[in-house]
Every structure is written in structure tokens, then in C-alpha cells.
Write a protein that holds these residues in place. Structure first.
Motif, PDB file in Angstrom:
ATOM      1  N   SER A 146       0.820  -1.210   0.000  1.00 56.65           N
ATOM      2  CA  SER A 146       0.000   0.000   0.000  1.00 56.65           C
ATOM      3  C   SER A 146       0.854   1.259   0.000  1.00 56.65           C
ATOM      4  CB  SER A 146      -0.924   0.004   1.214  1.00 56.65           C
ATOM      5  OG  SER A 146      -1.726   1.167   1.226  1.00 56.65           O
ATOM      6  N   ASN A 147       0.395   2.270  -0.732  1.00 56.63           N
ATOM      7  CA  ASN A 147       1.000   3.596  -0.694  1.00 56.63           C
ATOM      8  C   ASN A 147       0.497   4.420   0.481  1.00 56.63           C
ATOM      9  OD1 ASN A 147       2.588   3.368  -3.108  1.00 56.63           O
ATOM     10  ND2 ASN A 147       0.670   3.519  -4.288  1.00 56.63           N
ATOM     11  N   ASP A 148      -0.564   3.935   1.128  1.00 61.53           N
ATOM     12  CA  ASP A 148      -1.104   4.589   2.317  1.00 61.53           C
ATOM     13  C   ASP A 148      -0.407   4.007   3.539  1.00 61.53           C
ATOM     14  OD1 ASP A 148      -2.617   5.396   4.528  1.00 61.53           O
ATOM     15  OD2 ASP A 148      -4.500   5.403   3.400  1.00 61.53           O
ATOM     16  N   PRO A 149       0.288   4.800   4.334  1.00 57.09           N
ATOM     17  CA  PRO A 149       1.042   4.257   5.471  1.00 57.09           C
ATOM     18  C   PRO A 149       0.171   3.586   6.528  1.00 57.09           C
ATOM     19  CG  PRO A 149       0.973   6.666   5.549  1.00 57.09           C
ATOM     20  CD  PRO A 149       0.449   6.262   4.212  1.00 57.09           C
ATOM     21  N   SER A 150      -1.132   3.840   6.502  1.00 59.42           N
ATOM     22  CA  SER A 150      -2.023   3.211   7.478  1.00 59.42           C
ATOM     23  C   SER A 150      -2.315   1.753   7.135  1.00 59.42           C
ATOM     24  CB  SER A 150      -3.340   3.985   7.575  1.00 59.42           C
ATOM     25  OG  SER A 150      -3.127   5.314   7.978  1.00 59.42           O
ATOM     26  N   TYR A 151      -1.982   1.346   5.890  1.00 63.66           N
ATOM     27  CA  TYR A 151      -2.324   0.001   5.431  1.00 63.66           C
ATOM     28  C   TYR A 151      -1.078  -0.701   4.899  1.00 63.66           C
ATOM     29  CZ  TYR A 151      -7.076   1.671   5.960  1.00 63.66           C
ATOM     30  OH  TYR A 151      -8.223   2.178   6.485  1.00 63.66           O
ATOM     31  N   TYR A 152      -1.180  -2.029   4.783  1.00 60.90           N
ATOM     32  CA  TYR A 152      -0.047  -2.852   4.354  1.00 60.90           C
ATOM     33  C   TYR A 152      -0.183  -3.277   2.897  1.00 60.90           C
ATOM     34  CZ  TYR A 152       3.776  -6.177   5.030  1.00 60.90           C
ATOM     35  OH  TYR A 152       4.962  -6.848   4.963  1.00 60.90           O
ATOM     36  N   PHE A 153      -1.395  -3.678   2.497  1.00 63.10           N
ATOM     37  CA  PHE A 153      -1.678  -4.049   1.112  1.00 63.10           C
ATOM     38  C   PHE A 153      -2.849  -3.217   0.602  1.00 63.10           C
ATOM     39  CE2 PHE A 153      -0.033  -8.353   2.548  1.00 63.10           C
ATOM     40  CZ  PHE A 153       1.192  -8.213   1.908  1.00 63.10           C
ATOM     41  N   GLU A 154      -2.950  -3.168  -0.729  1.00 62.08           N
ATOM     42  CA  GLU A 154      -4.083  -2.468  -1.325  1.00 62.08           C
ATOM     43  C   GLU A 154      -4.325  -2.966  -2.736  1.00 62.08           C
ATOM     44  OE1 GLU A 154      -2.906   1.665  -1.406  1.00 62.08           O
ATOM     45  OE2 GLU A 154      -2.045   1.495  -3.415  1.00 62.08           O
ATOM     46  N   ASN A 155      -5.546  -2.726  -3.204  1.00 60.09           N
ATOM     47  CA  ASN A 155      -5.870  -2.794  -4.630  1.00 60.09           C
ATOM     48  C   ASN A 155      -6.728  -1.580  -4.941  1.00 60.09           C
ATOM     49  OD1 ASN A 155      -8.225  -3.643  -6.724  1.00 60.09           O
ATOM     50  ND2 ASN A 155      -6.230  -4.430  -7.371  1.00 60.09           N
ATOM     51  N   LYS A 201     -12.187   0.061  -4.356  1.00 59.97           N
ATOM     52  CA  LYS A 201     -10.831   0.055  -3.810  1.00 59.97           C
ATOM     53  C   LYS A 201     -10.819  -0.650  -2.458  1.00 59.97           C
ATOM     54  CE  LYS A 201      -9.477   4.313  -6.186  1.00 59.97           C
ATOM     55  NZ  LYS A 201     -10.644   4.293  -7.081  1.00 59.97           N
ATOM     56  N   ALA A 202      -9.803  -1.490  -2.228  1.00 58.39           N
ATOM     57  CA  ALA A 202      -9.704  -2.266  -0.995  1.00 58.39           C
ATOM     58  C   ALA A 202      -8.340  -2.042  -0.355  1.00 58.39           C
ATOM     59  CB  ALA A 202      -9.915  -3.747  -1.282  1.00 58.39           C
ATOM     60  N   TYR A 203      -8.342  -1.894   0.978  1.00 57.83           N
ATOM     61  CA  TYR A 203      -7.120  -1.662   1.744  1.00 57.83           C
ATOM     62  C   TYR A 203      -7.080  -2.645   2.905  1.00 57.83           C
ATOM     63  CZ  TYR A 203      -7.321   2.823  -0.739  1.00 57.83           C
ATOM     64  OH  TYR A 203      -7.402   3.798  -1.708  1.00 57.83           O
ATOM     65  N   PHE A 204      -5.857  -3.158   3.213  1.00 60.15           N
ATOM     66  CA  PHE A 204      -5.696  -4.181   4.239  1.00 60.15           C
ATOM     67  C   PHE A 204      -4.570  -3.775   5.188  1.00 60.15           C
ATOM     68  CE2 PHE A 204      -7.091  -5.997   0.261  1.00 60.15           C
ATOM     69  CZ  PHE A 204      -8.174  -6.776   0.618  1.00 60.15           C
ATOM     70  N   LYS A 205      -4.839  -3.782   6.510  1.00 64.49           N
ATOM     71  CA  LYS A 205      -3.794  -3.540   7.488  1.00 64.49           C
ATOM     72  C   LYS A 205      -2.963  -4.810   7.682  1.00 64.49           C
ATOM     73  CE  LYS A 205      -6.015   0.258   9.958  1.00 64.49           C
ATOM     74  NZ  LYS A 205      -6.541   0.771  11.247  1.00 64.49           N
ATOM     75  N   LYS A 206      -1.753  -4.622   8.237  1.00 68.28           N
ATOM     76  CA  LYS A 206      -0.834  -5.749   8.387  1.00 68.28           C
ATOM     77  C   LYS A 206      -1.380  -6.779   9.359  1.00 68.28           C
ATOM     78  CE  LYS A 206       4.020  -6.875   9.216  1.00 68.28           C
ATOM     79  NZ  LYS A 206       5.376  -6.353   9.507  1.00 68.28           N
ATOM     80  N   ASP A 207      -1.996  -6.326  10.460  1.00 62.85           N
ATOM     81  CA  ASP A 207      -2.482  -7.226  11.502  1.00 62.85           C
ATOM     82  C   ASP A 207      -3.997  -7.140  11.569  1.00 62.85           C
ATOM     83  OD1 ASP A 207      -3.032  -8.682  13.801  1.00 62.85           O
ATOM     84  OD2 ASP A 207      -1.252  -7.959  14.854  1.00 62.85           O
ATOM     85  N   ILE A 208      -4.662  -8.262  11.454  1.00 67.68           N
ATOM     86  CA  ILE A 208      -6.126  -8.249  11.490  1.00 67.68           C
ATOM     87  C   ILE A 208      -6.650  -7.879  12.865  1.00 67.68           C
ATOM     88  CG2 ILE A 208      -6.549 -10.651  12.152  1.00 67.68           C
ATOM     89  CD1 ILE A 208      -8.746 -10.617   9.893  1.00 67.68           C
TER      90      ILE A 208
END
Length: 697
Positions: A34-43, A49-56
Motif C-alpha cells: 500500500s501507498n497509504d502508510p495506514s495500510y499494508y496491502f491495497e488494490n 478500492k480495498a485496503y488491508f492492514k498488516k495485523d487483522i
């Protein structure tokens, strides 16, 4: 086989998306860092658009955005439920790291033992599966006979959404086996939850499940109910996938000047004064939206002059309105056949006042009504079965123009507010009329500009011309006096033009200039708790503020000549339970039904360290005292990640079960303290629940 938990943007399928620069580009379903520092992965190369943090285990680890709306998904855990509503949880989620399992798949493994979460990016869709890799063990402690497996989670929407099953709007709490459409304020579909099912990932068997849904403002909690007898069938092959599921009010823009609005006592209708006729709308209490204008009587509402005021009868079946010219009172009745206030009631005699009617006031029984003009009023009996008014009599209410009047509980007194700022209390006997004025002294500072009274609870609120600009008082329903005037420690920013009490008197709403400003009031402790940080700034108010039970509304002029009616629900007002409360904001962690409203936030937790201590308040809102309080953590996340409780901050004496051998009085608060300690070997965090037991004193 199509898998589960499909949150989809309701659009025609597209092979392209529009990027942030407005350029049309081909959809790419790949998940990237992810380009967003709040998230780890993105599409973000998709129509959704979906964003995923590193720890669930982070708060709101999943974010999905479609156009201008987004939601954040927080999983809670899994457990069991019987047919009696009893629940037992296997556990709340543990720390689990995001990984890219395939080009378009994000996986969180072992968020609980043998339980994974899988997210699949498709064109315009995010599919979500909770995977059971083995059969969970059946609990033996539930008393019921029909046991179901439960997956629990919460969605926090960026704006108000409305839940539909087919074309039927749903309330705040419901259950269904069908798909749920989520619509925005304009009625457009924005997301969809398909019918819940559970299915074998590598087999052919599947079964329909059930949603249990509850909403508090923009937060929706979902529980997915799966029959355990299907999971435990000897023919079942694992893994099995289960669908885990991922309030201020919209406005109506009007083309006429808004002079006044009224909300019906049953919260079903809104009347708006504008121009030479009243207009009526239906207020949907589940969505807080106004319908299209309701049908009029044949020939329309008869008035050639500008309408001045209107009021609903106590049973919400009639509307009364008058105009600026003394041409009489008009009454219309709701007609179930037309769905509007279209049945004109022809009165048998004239009810013309000696001046412009400023307010229409019903007694608490609803069978007598005042039409207030200047310093007097027309006083009539009202037949609620026919809509007919009796012959009027004229009563004097004040020496100066009456601005506002309200009957008290049991119709024993009428409180009158005059243009000179004076408050009078008149004795009143239903069926007979008015008696003497009650003489009393009060210590209200400055000239009163408005007042409100809670009929049931007996509290009054006043806005005044001098600092601190507002206060509360108690009304003695036996002798009719205003007593114990209470002023805030911090003044308002200016003189309110209107002031209103919420349904349970826990909030005071004021109009100060173009802002709507809120203050907290604790009626049990008789304490003003200061200003609420939130405020509204919708424009210049053109009408008085109307309040009924859970709603308040008003008309404004904003952006030049734009006329708008705003309707709001009051803030959440807890009652009849003991609540965990955040002391810094005075917000509550759960609602009256135990639904989670927010989580305890410890910030970033570093392995081998202990978090800062958090203070939590217990707030007793029962109408009685309680004793023998026990606070405990139902299940620790892990041996290396421990939640600790203490009765004091310094020293912090760690406990897992706090016993408070004292009485917590009704309305009182009691602090306790919480922290998390970890060791260097910790591999996961987790969710946990704080529980309370107590006895009636």
C-alpha cells in the motif's frame, strides 16, 4: 462455486475504472504493497478500492471504498448460540499477519485456532470467506438444544446507509436469510450482502445461514448463524467457508421560505410551513428521511394568506394550522386511503382569534387546546373522535405577548414565557380552565430568551441573555414552583435563540447564531457536564426548533436563498444498565443491548513492554443502587499477551478479576484501570471482552 461475503458496488460490470486524475484505465486485480502508510496491502485499480492492514487484530483492518462512500470492517470472533439467545464464545480474534496468498487474494491465517480469513479481489467486488479448517468442538454449557455456530463482526460506514431486503426498508435490528441491499441517502444502491451460506471449499455441500443485524447510527454489527448439526455431519469435509459479514440525517431542499416545522408525537410525520399552505411529509424512523410531499385535501389547503403556525394533535391523526390574517383555525385529518392529511374537518363555528396566532398548544390529555395570540389565547375543547372544536373562550395569559407555553405533567399547570423574558406558572384544571398564578422566586440570571420542559422527568432548561447563557432547574409538580436553578461552570459562547432537552434529558440542544451547540446534563446527579465537541453549522435558522422524543429539526436558509429542513436524532442516551464509559470523551463502549460501539484503544503495543494504563468508568444508570461488583476478562488473548485490571492507577496492582466490595449508587460512576502486558516471546495480540457482574443493593 461462487464463494461468500460479497460486498459489491451496484453497477453494471465494467472492464475499466476511473483513476484519481479522471483517466479511464483497464482494471487490474493484483494486490500490492500500500501507498497509504495506514495500510499494508491495497488494490486501487478497480471500481471498488480495498485496503488491508498488516495485523487483522488492528481496529478496522479492512477498508473498502466505492465512489464517495467507504466502510471499515472489524472482525470480533466466533462462538456458539442456542435457540434461547444464550451465547458462548470460542474466543476473540488473535494477531494474524496479512499475506498475499495469490495475485488477487489476501489471507489472514489462524486468527483463531484453525480459522482463517480470506479476501478475494474481483471486478467491482471484494469477496470474503471465513474458513474453518476443522470442526470446532461443541460446548456443553449452553442450556438450549438447538446450537448454532456464530461469526461476529462490525462495519463502520463513512455515511448513513439504509438496509433493504428487496424493496422493504429494515429497522435498526432484524434477522434474515435473504440478501441485504445497502443504499445511500439518495436511495441508490452502494453495497450488497448476498444471502449468507456456508459451503465445503473442496466439496459440493452447502447450507443457507442467517444474519442477525443491529445498527447504531453508522455502525452495523452482523452475526452469521450456521446450524452446528450441518457442520458436525459425518459426511462433512473441511475446510468449510462461512460468510462472516463484513446516525446527521439527510435533508430535503425546498423551494419556499420555511417559517416553522412540527414533528408529530408518534415521530411519523413532519409538517413544514412555507408560503400560503402547510406541507406534510412522512418521516421514516428507520432512515430519518422525509418522503415526498403527502397528498392534500381536494381543492388543496384552503388559505389565501401566509401560514403562521401548525401543530399535530397528541394522537398524530390531526393537524391544526392558522394564518397571519384572523380567518380562523383549520383542521385536517390523516386519511389512510390517500396516505396524507387530506380529510378536511369543517368546524361548526368560527374560531377567529383577536390577533395572529403564534402557537398552538394541546394539554397532555389532548382533549383541550390553546390558540395563543398576543397576550391571550382561544381556549377550546377538542373532540378527538370527530376533530370538532367547541365554542372558544378567551383567556388572558400574560401582560405582554406570549412567546411560548407548555402544559406540565397531569395537566396541573401551564408554564408561560412572555416577550419580556418573564416566566409565569398558571394553575390549570382540565375541563374547567385556568386559576391563579403561582408566586415563586428563582435565581435565573439575565432575561430568559427561551425555555423547555421535560414533561416526564420534570426538568426545565432556560436560555438567557447574560453569561453563562443557559441553565437548568427542577419543576415541583405538586406546588408548581421552579426550584434549584443550576448554572454551568463554563458559559456558552453566546445567547441561544432556542433551547431544547433531549428525551432522557442527557443532552441540551441550543441554537447560537448559525450553530447548533450541544451540552451534556446528568439528570441522576443533577450535574451539567459541559459542551459536547460536536456541533452543527447548517446556516441561518428561519424556524423554531421542533423536538419530539428522539428527534429534533429546524429550517434554515443557507447558500443564498436555499431553503432546507434538517432532521436529526439526538445523541445516544443510555439507560437501565451499567455501562463502561470513556472518561476523556464521556462516550460509552456499548449500547443498552450490549452491542459494541467502540473498542479500548491502547495504541501500538510493543513486544516485551507494558502499555500505558487506561482509565475506564463504570456508570450505573439503573434506577437503583448495586453492590458486589465483579469486573473480569472472560478469556485472555494468550499466555504472552495479558490484560490486567486494577482498582488504582498508582500503584497499579494487576488482577484478572476485580472485586469491588462497595455500593455503586444510581447515577454514580466508579473508575477502574486497565493495561496490557507482554513478554518478548509474544507472537500475537488479540481481542478481549471486559465483563461485569453485580447484585441489586
Amino acid at each position: 462455486m461462487d464463494k461468500l461475503n460479497q460486498i459489491e458496488n451496484i453497477e453494471l460490470p465494467k472492464s475499466f475504472y476511473i483513476d484519481h486524475e479522471g483517466t479511464e484505465k483497464e482494471i487490474n486485480l493484483s494486490v500490492i504493497k500500500s501507498n497509504d502508510p495506514s495500510y499494508y496491502f491495497e488494490n486501487t485499480t478497480n471500481t471498488m478500492k480495498a485496503y488491508f492492514k498488516k495485523d487483522i487484530c488492528s481496529y478496522a483492518p479492512i477498508k473498502v471504498q466505492a465512489n464517495d462512500m467507504y466502510f471499515e470492517w472489524t472482525p470480533f470472533g466466533v462462538g456458539y448460540r442456542d435457540e434461547l439467545g444464550n451465547e458462548q464464545w470460542i474466543g476473540r480474534i488473535n494477531s494474524a499477519q496479512a499475506e498475499i496468498a495469490s495475485d488477487n487474494i489476501v489471507m489472514y491465517r489462524n486468527l483463531l485456532t484453525d480459522v482463517d480469513d480470506e479476501f478475494i479481489i474481483e471486478g467491482g467486488k471484494l469477496k470474503h470467506n471465513t474458513i474453518l479448517n476443522s470442526l470446532p468442538q461443541l460446548p456443553m454449557s449452553l442450556p438450549g438444544k438447538q446450537i448454532s455456530f456464530v461469526v461476529d463482526g462490525m462495519i463502520d460506514f463513512s455515511d448513513t446507509v439504509f438496509m433493504y431486503i428487496g424493496d422493504t426498508l429494515q429497522g435498526d435490528s432484524f434477522e434474515t436469510t435473504e440478501s441485504i441491499s445497502l443504499k445511500d441517502k439518495s436511495g441508490q444502491d452502494v453495497f450488497k450482502l448476498p444471502s449468507p451460506i456456508a459451503f465445503e471449499v473442496n466439496g459440493d455441500s452447502q447450507i443457507g445461514c442467517k444474519y442477525l443485524v443491529h445498527r447504531e447510527q453508522n455502525i452495523i454489527t452482523f452475526k452469521i448463524i450456521v446450524p452446528y448439526n450441518w457442520l458436525s455431519n459425518q459426511a462433512r469435509t473441511f475446510p468449510v467457508a462461512i460468510d462472516p459479514t463484513l446516525v446527521t440525517v439527510p435533508t430535503d431542499t425546498l423551494t419556499y421560505a420555511i417559517r416553522d416545522i412540527a414533528i408529530s408525537p408518534n415521530e411519523q410525520f413532519v409538517g413544514v410551513i412555507g408560503g400560503t399552505k402547510p406541507r406534510f411529509y412522512e418521516l421514516d424512523k428507520n432512515t430519518n428521511r422525509l418522503s415526498n410531499e403527502l397528498p392534500e385535501p381536494t381543492g388543496g389547503h384552503l388559505s389565501a394568506n401566509t401560514i403562521r403556525c401548525l401543530a399535530f394533535s397528541n394522537d398524530s391523526q390531526y393537524v391544526f394550522y392558522t394564518d397571519y390574517i384572523q380567518s380562523g383555525v383549520r383542521v385536517v385529518k390523516y386519511d389512510i386511503k390517500t396516505g396524507g392529511f387530506s380529510n378536511r374537518i369543517t368546524q361548526t363555528m368560527s374560531h377567529s382569534a383577536g390577533g395572529t396566532v403564534q402557537q398552538i398548544v394541546f394539554n397532555q390529555k389532548g382533549d383541550e387546546v390553546l390558540f395563543i395570540y398576543s397576550s391571550s389565547a382561544l381556549y377550546c375543547k377538542f373532540d378527538m373522535s370527530t376533530g370538532i372544536l367547541s365554542a372558544p373562550s378567551i383567556v388572558s395569559l400574560s401582560n405582554t405577548t406570549v412567546t411560548k407555553a407548555k402544559f406540565t405533567k397531569d395537566d396541573k399547570y401551564l408554564i408561560v414565557f412572555s416577550s419580556d423574558g418573564r416566566i409565569r406558572v398558571l394553575e390549570y384544571t382540565s375541563g374547567i380552565g385556568f386559576g391563579n398564578e403561582v408566586i415563586f422566586n428563582h435565581s435565573i440570571q439575565g432575561t430568559v430568551t427561551d425555555f423547555d420542559i421535560s414533561i416526564e422527568l420534570g426538568f426545565l432548561s432556560f436560555s438567557t441573555s447574560t453569561a453563562p447563557f443557559y441553565c437548568v432547574a427542577q419543576f415541583d409538580t405538586v406546588v408548581g414552583t421552579i426550584n434549584n436553578v443550576l448554572f454551568p461552570s463554563q458559559p456558552a459562547s453566546g445567547t441561544p435563540s432556542w433551547i431544547r432537552l433531549s428525551s432522557r434529558c442527557q443532552f441540551i440542544t441550543t441554537a447560537i447564531g448559525s450553530q447548533i451547540v450541544f451540552f451534556r446534563f446528568n439528570p441522576k446527579k443533577y450535574l451539567l457536564e459541559g459542551r459536547v465537541p460536536d456541533f452543527l453549522n447548517n446556516g441561518r435558522l428561519t424556524s423554531a426548533m421542533s423536538t419530539v422524543n428522539n428527534y429534533f429539526g429546524y429550517g434554515v436558509t443557507s447558500s443564498g436563498s436555499l431553503q432546507t429542513v434538517y432532521l436529526y436524532k439526538f445523541f445516544y442516551e443510555p439507560s437501565e444498565n451499567i455501562f463502561f464509559r470513556e472518561p476523556s470523551t464521556l462516550d460509552y463502549y456499548s449500547d443498552n443491548k450490549g452491542q459494541t460501539l467502540m473498542l479500548v484503544d491502547f495504541g501500538t503495543i510493543i513486544a516485551g513492554q507494558t502499555t500505558q494504563v487506561k482509565k475506564i468508568l463504570l456508570h450505573n444508570l439503573y434506577n437503583y443502587d448495586v453492590k458486589d461488583l465483579s469486573i473480569y476478562i472472560s478469556k485472555q488473548p494468550s499466555l504472552d499477551f495479558k490484560v490486567e485490571l486494577s482498582l488504582s492507577e498508582v500503584p497499579f496492582t494487576p488482577e484478572t478479576n476485580l472485586m469491588m466490595n462497595r455500593i455503586l449508587k444510581s447515577g454514580d460512576e466508579l473508575p477502574f484501570y486497565i493495561r496490557v502486558s507482554t513478554n518478548d516471546q509474544v507472537q500475537s495480540g488479540g481481542m478481549f471482552e471486559i465483563n461485569l457482574k453485580c447484585d441489586k443493593a
